[in-house]
Design an enzyme around this catalytic site. Structure first.
Site, PDB file in Angstrom:
ATOM      1  N   ASP A 105       0.790  -1.263  -0.141  1.00  0.00           N
ATOM      2  CA  ASP A 105       0.216   0.101  -0.057  1.00  0.00           C
ATOM      3  C   ASP A 105       0.816   1.339  -0.043  1.00  0.00           C
ATOM      4  OD1 ASP A 105      -2.504   1.432   0.283  1.00  0.00           O
ATOM      5  OD2 ASP A 105      -1.853   1.963   2.373  1.00  0.00           O
TER       6      ASP A 105
ATOM      7  N   THR B  95      -3.466   5.239  -3.725  1.00  0.00           N
ATOM      8  CA  THR B  95      -2.339   5.946  -3.219  1.00  0.00           C
ATOM      9  C   THR B  95      -1.038   5.547  -3.842  1.00  0.00           C
ATOM     10  OG1 THR B  95      -1.935   3.958  -1.849  1.00  0.00           O
ATOM     11  CG2 THR B  95      -2.984   6.082  -0.876  1.00  0.00           C
ATOM     12  N   THR B  96      -0.776   4.292  -4.793  1.00  0.00           N
ATOM     13  CA  THR B  96       0.325   4.103  -5.256  1.00  0.00           C
ATOM     14  C   THR B  96       0.243   4.775  -6.632  1.00  0.00           C
ATOM     15  OG1 THR B  96       0.011   1.729  -4.149  1.00  0.00           O
ATOM     16  CG2 THR B  96       1.640   1.842  -6.286  1.00  0.00           C
TER      17      THR B  96
ATOM     18  N   ASP C 287      -9.251  -0.238   2.155  1.00  0.00           N
ATOM     19  CA  ASP C 287      -9.232   0.281   0.640  1.00  0.00           C
ATOM     20  C   ASP C 287     -10.572  -0.251   0.116  1.00  0.00           C
ATOM     21  OD1 ASP C 287      -6.793   1.389   1.066  1.00  0.00           O
ATOM     22  OD2 ASP C 287      -5.656   0.398  -0.380  1.00  0.00           O
TER      23      ASP C 287
END
Length: 555
Positions: A63, A96-97, A395
């Site tokens: 993550d 987020t990545t 998530d």
């Protein structure tokens, strides 16, 4: 220097200043370095990172936000990149990545223009224009509406989020858990929708057992036991009373001294204490609850009275847990025992029982009629695995929440990026002047998502990307993307990988805004030089000031 006199020093001797092109190139390099750390964590074939924190604990995750939270960086630009991942996580909870990779790529494509002496503001205005067009194209041409009542459709969306995570092996279970938990805490009043996952969908991790035993409880679970061994451990359809006050003798706020002259007075004081405890217990017993849960303490005497009345009691429950129980069983939390009314008692819970896992006792309040709060019970081999599964589930639940609040989807697997890249490239031809080059660079930067997906599963990047470009060059092919498992070009409509519109838009906005912010910086003044430089400057004087870090310490 004026007429051979000594130079004028404006800044303090100990400050270190960098300015101009050097800073911009440095910021871009820092952004790219952060993006390179995260790059292998994108897609279903992503690798995990293992991080040691200063306390010796380990974190294993892919993550983006969790990785960057643990990394300690020095460079101010890298710090702001890390802040970006945190913003993305708080805003939409997923992507987020991608946001870090895109942000790094936006900076990378701006570098050649800076080398060619193009002014940063020109690049920035082109980036801004591209962002506006990008959101417009995504909303009007690429996104498709979704029916949130269709369970299968929703499952597909969550599946595309879960598929890239560690939990992908149990994808079906994870989807069911995320959907059930999110729809439980969904609240609609006066036309306002509210889905508060953080407060009302609590994840409880109990090491042991297997992943398949994880489930969403229709109610609440606490890591507590009853206060007295004689109390009932299982009650069907309990009447639940929630308190926010002590069931013991009230002590003075400040230190109180009592002087006693007569021996009888002492027994009188003890008697008063006992009578007070009896009074509050009688007030509780009057509404005939089966279970009393309080956030504060319960004295031995109060326990005795409650046991006699056949009431089970749990003490020192967290405020957040108490709020969750209130929403699950329809009770109201009471602050004073003399104000208890019949309607404050919760009657919607179907079953209260206590179960032992390992060495600890857990209280279950389940089978609630219409719970607006729930607990997700996770079982697994070890703590590290459970922590990672919890992050993955968060998530998944955020994705479900985003779709429920804004029911539009875009194709996943890099398809949306390729379609936008193609559209921006076409649009760039109509732009005159110097702006069209940075504008076109944004369309090139978007290709980093499919490119990274192809790289991570070991396929041929150039061949696959060319095939994908060719697909998107023909009309009505906006849903073709990369299969992250094999690296082949597939139609996402048939493949069933969709992402929420809200997550995508937030990703692009955050990535481009960050790139713009970092390109704007042309001067960095940091507090103190490094210790070595200091010693050299002051001739190794022992009175060198202590070293300060550049910027605030990461939390």
């Amino acid at each position: 220097m004026i007429g051979g006199s000594s130079p004028i020093i404006v800044l303090n001797q100990n400050t270190k200043r960098e300015s101009g092109r050097k800073v911009q190139i440095g910021n871009i390099a820092a952004g790219k370095a952060i993006a390179d750390i995260i790059r292998t964590c994108l897609g279903p074939r992503s690798m995990l990172k293992m991080l040691m924190d200063p306390m010796g604990g380990i974190v294993m995750t892919n993550d983006g936000n969790a990785i960057l939270r643990e990394i300690n960086v020095q460079h101010p630009a890298a710090k702001s990149m890390i802040e970006v991942a945190r913003t993305q996580d708080e805003e939409v909870g997923d992507g987020t990545t991608s946001v870090i990779i895109l942000g790094g790529e936006m900076l990378a494509v701006a570098e050649p223009f800076l080398q060619q002496q193009m002014h940063p503001t020109v690049i920035i205005s082109a980036f801004r224009q591209a962002l506006e067009d990008l959101v417009e194209i995504l909303r009007d041409k690429i996104s498709v509406p979704v029916d949130i009542t269709n369970h299968e459709e929703m499952k597909k969306i969550v599946n595309s989020c879960v598929g890239t995570k560690f939990i992908s092996k149990w994808a079906n279970l994870a989807c069911e858990i995320a959907l059930k938990a999110t729809s439980t805490v969904f609240l609609e009043e006066n036309g306002r929708r509210e889905i508060d996952i953080k407060r009302y969908a609590k994840v409880e991790k109990i090491p042991g057992g297997t992943m398949e035993e994880s489930k969403v409880l229709t109610g609440v679970m606490l890591n507590k036991d009853i206060v007295h061994p004689k109390m009932k451990r299982r009650i069907e359809n309990p009447r639940i009373l929630l308190l926010d006050c002590n069931l013991e003798y009230k002590k003075g706020e400040s230190q109180t001294n009592i002087e006693i002259t007569d021996e009888a007075d002492f027994s009188k004081i003890l008697q008063m204490e006992e009578e007070y405890v009896k009074k509050i217990c009688n007030e509780v017993i009057a509404v005939k609850p089966d279970l009393v849960i309080t956030e504060k303490g319960v004295s031995d005497l109060a326990q005795h009275f409650l046991v006699k009345a056949g009431i089970s009691c749990i003490r020192r429950v967290r405020k957040s847990d108490n709020n969750r129980i209130a929403r699950a069983c329809g009770a109201t939390i009471v602050n004073r025992t003399d104000e208890i009314r019949e309607e404050d008692v919760g009657t919607e819970c179907g079953l209260f029982y206590i179960e032992k896992f390992g060495d600890e006792y857990f209280t279950f309040l389940v089978e609630c009629k219409n719970p607006k709060a729930c607990t997700i019970l996770l079982r697994g081999a070890s703590k590290d695995i459970l922590n990672e599964v919890e992050r993955n589930l968060q998530d998944a639940m955020n994705v479900t929440r985003n779709v429920m609040l804004e029911p539009y989807l875009v194709p996943g697997g890099g398809a949306a990026e390729m379609a936008l890249s193609q559209a921006l490239n076409e649009k760039a031809k109509s732009i005159t002047g110097i702006h069209q080059w940075p504008y076109r660079a944004v369309s090139r930067a978007l290709e980093v998502v499919p490119k990274t997906l192809i790289q991570n599963c070991g396929a041929s990047t150039i061949r696959t990307l060319t095939a994908l470009r060719a697909k998107h060059a023909t009309a009505n092919n906006t849903s073709w993307g990369v299969d992250g498992e094999t690296g082949k070009v597939v139609d996402m409509k048939d493949y069933g990988i969709w992402e929420p519109f809200a997550v995508k838009v937030q990703t692009y906005k955050t990535a481009i805004e960050t790139a713009v912010l970092l390109l704007r910086i042309d001067d960095i003044v940091s507090g103190v030089k490094k210790q070595g430089d200091l010693a050299a400057a002051s001739g190794g004087a022992p009175s060198a000031p202590p070293q300060a870090s550049e910027g605030p310490e990461p939390e």
